[in-house]
Design a protein around this motif. Structure first.
Motif, mmCIF file in Angstrom:
data_model
loop_
_atom_site.group_PDB
_atom_site.id
_atom_site.type_symbol
_atom_site.label_atom_id
_atom_site.label_comp_id
_atom_site.label_asym_id
_atom_site.label_seq_id
_atom_site.Cartn_x
_atom_site.Cartn_y
_atom_site.Cartn_z
ATOM 1 N N GLU A 1 12.427 3.404 -4.681
ATOM 2 C CA GLU A 1 11.398 3.072 -3.689
ATOM 3 C C GLU A 1 10.821 1.689 -3.953
ATOM 4 N N TYR A 2 10.606 1.397 -5.251
ATOM 5 C CA TYR A 2 10.130 0.053 -5.593
ATOM 6 C C TYR A 2 11.127 -1.010 -5.132
ATOM 7 N N SER B 1 0.823 -1.221 0.000
ATOM 8 C CA SER B 1 0.000 0.000 0.000
ATOM 9 C C SER B 1 0.852 1.265 0.000
ATOM 10 N N THR B 2 2.149 1.158 0.376
ATOM 11 C CA THR B 2 3.004 2.349 0.371
ATOM 12 C C THR B 2 3.459 2.735 -1.042
ATOM 13 N N ILE B 3 3.271 1.833 -2.006
ATOM 14 C CA ILE B 3 3.686 2.108 -3.385
ATOM 15 C C ILE B 3 2.610 2.957 -4.073
ATOM 16 N N GLU B 4 3.032 4.037 -4.685
ATOM 17 C CA GLU B 4 2.108 4.915 -5.417
ATOM 18 C C GLU B 4 2.528 4.987 -6.879
ATOM 19 N N GLU B 5 1.675 5.612 -7.705
ATOM 20 C CA GLU B 5 1.961 5.669 -9.144
ATOM 21 C C GLU B 5 3.249 6.440 -9.437
ATOM 22 N N ASN B 6 3.549 7.433 -8.612
ATOM 23 C CA ASN B 6 4.731 8.250 -8.864
ATOM 24 C C ASN B 6 5.946 7.798 -8.060
ATOM 25 N N SER B 7 5.878 6.570 -7.484
ATOM 26 C CA SER B 7 7.012 6.054 -6.712
ATOM 27 C C SER B 7 8.212 5.834 -7.623
ATOM 28 N N LYS C 1 4.122 2.061 8.374
ATOM 29 C CA LYS C 1 2.778 2.659 8.418
ATOM 30 C C LYS C 1 2.585 3.508 9.667
#
Length: 450
Positions: free
Chosen positions: A266-267, A256-262, A324
């Motif tokens: 970060e990945y 859930s911490t991964i976002e589209e602009n990560s 989190k």
């Protein structure tokens, strides 16, 4: 009419008694044989259900091994797959030998064998595709859902098999109860006849006679044994669900911490964390199997364990929840760096107490968890403190370590962790205590006895 002499009366009475005794003894013998036969069926049914669980477990190993290799490419998952494949053949053969004379059960077994072969074929295809064409092609096969359908069918078939076995078991238990009652009735009837004969034959010799009746019910012993086995299965299910829930929720939290602009970095960081959580999850599964072995043999192996190593493994498995919550966790093992203890139990103690501190944190302040060791009076102590919600010990102190005791409204609270932790510590002759203040925090202290 000539009066029958006392001697003749006694002879005739004992002749009647002898005939009645033979009839009742024969009837009782037949009932006892029937009870023995039903006992064998009860034992066979229990064995069949045990083997069915192992068939399902081996099928899950095949699925897990294939899926784990597909996702990670780690060849160690192939060992899980091969072990499950090898064990399946053994358990299927065992089931076949147990049901050689039961055509209906053999038919169900054939269905399970076909489904298992389908599952093996699908898993082998996924593994081959992963090796030759890469993860994306293998994952696309998994996404078709065919493997899941086959596993669902295997579970349904095994459940049907077990339900039929339970039905047969219930029928035989009912017959056993009837036979026990009939045998007891025969015994009582025999006692009555014997009593009448004794009174009639010796009334002038003996004025007082005492009757003793002994009644022993086999069914009660059988039901007690089944109750104990069911309780052991329930306890193991509770421990399993509790230990596996946290890694699963941490995987979800990390994703859930991964976002589209990560970023790619970060990945990569999240993926490395996921690898550690997945490895710890696999270790937990292996350790749970070891718990079963320990419980069966009642022998708990000890080894010299560094506190820092156990602490680090715990943090790896809880990375998602730590990120989190933004928790600050500090540990000081400078006074006592290691302890001779069960590795399974020590990891469970760290995991349960730290995950509880994260779970029941105060939402208005950053969670802080402090861990330290000390030695006092020849004993080693482990202190785990937090600044969370706290517990009203005056109200709930007497039941804090009870099974299914919950003191805060939390969706993941099951009331198993502290009960399991206390049980593990006390099995090692140790002790756990707690001090807490509502809205201030809680400190758990574990005493390790050398």
């Amino acid at each position: 009419m000539k009066k029958i002499s006392l001697k003749t009366s006694i002879d005739l009475t004992f002749a009647v008694f002898l005939v009645a005794f033979v009839v009742l003894a024969y009837s009782t013998y037949n009932r006892a044989q029937s009870v023995h036969h039903n006992r064998l069926i009860v034992n066979q049914t229990s064995n069949i259900n045990t083997v069915l669980e192992k068939v399902l477990s081996s099928a899950i190993d095949i699925e897990t091994g294939a899926r784990g290799f597909t996702i990670t490419g780690d060849t160690s998952y192939l060992e899980v797959y091969k072990t499950g494949d090898k064990n399946l053949a053994v358990w299927i053969d065992s089931l076949h030998s147990m049901n050689e004379t039961d055509a209906l059960q053999l038919q169900k077994l054939d269905t399970i064998k076909r489904l298992v072969e389908s599952r093996k074929i699908i898993s082998a295809h996924i593994i081959k595709t992963r090796k030759e064409e890469g993860m994306e092609q293998a994952v696309s096969i998994v996404k078709t859902g065919r493997g899941k359908e086959v596993m669902d069918s295997i579970r349904a078939s095994i459940s049907s098999y077990q339900n039929e076995s339970v039905r047969i078991l219930s029928k035989n238990l009912s017959e056993t109860e009837e036979n026990v009652r009939a045998r007891n009735a025969n015994f009582i009837l025999f006692v009555i006849i014997a009593f009448i004969v004794v009174v009639f034959a010796y009334v002038k010799i003996r004025q007082n006679a005492k009757q003793m009746v002994f009644d022993k019910i086999i069914q009660e012993n059988l039901m007690n044994e089944l109750t104990v086995q069911n309780q052991q299965l329930n306890d193991f299910a509770n421990i399993t669900s509790h230990n596996l829930r946290s890694p699963a929720s941490n995987i979800t939290a990390l994703i859930s911490t991964i976002e589209e602009n990560s970023t790619v970095e970060e990945y990569q960081m999240i993926f490395e964390m996921l690898k550690k959580v997945a490895q710890n999850l696999n270790d937990s599964l292996n350790q749970l199997m070891e718990v079963l072995h320990i419980k069966k043999n009642k022998i708990i192996d000890k080894e010299l364990l560094p506190f820092q190593e156990i602490f680090s493994r715990t943090l790896e498995s809880l990375q998602g929840e730590i990120l989190k919550s933004g928790a600050i966790i500090k540990a000081d093992f400078s006074q006592i760096a290691q302890v001779e203890y069960s590795k399974i139990y020590l990891e469970s103690i760290f995991h349960n107490l730290i995950s509880n501190a994260l779970k029941y944190r105060d939402k208005v302040r950053i969670p802080e968890i402090n861990i330290r060791t000390e030695k006092k009076n020849g004993n080693i102590f482990l202190h785990i403190s937090d600044n969370g919600l706290g517990i009203d010990l005056e109200k709930n102190g007497h039941k804090i370590f009870g099974m299914h005791q919950i003191f805060h409204n939390h969706p993941d609270a099951k009331g198993i962790g502290l009960f399991m932790t206390k049980t593990q510590i006390e099995s090692m002759k140790g002790k756990i205590t707690v001090s807490s203040e509502v809205n201030v925090g809680t400190t758990f202290t574990v005493m390790f006895v050398p």
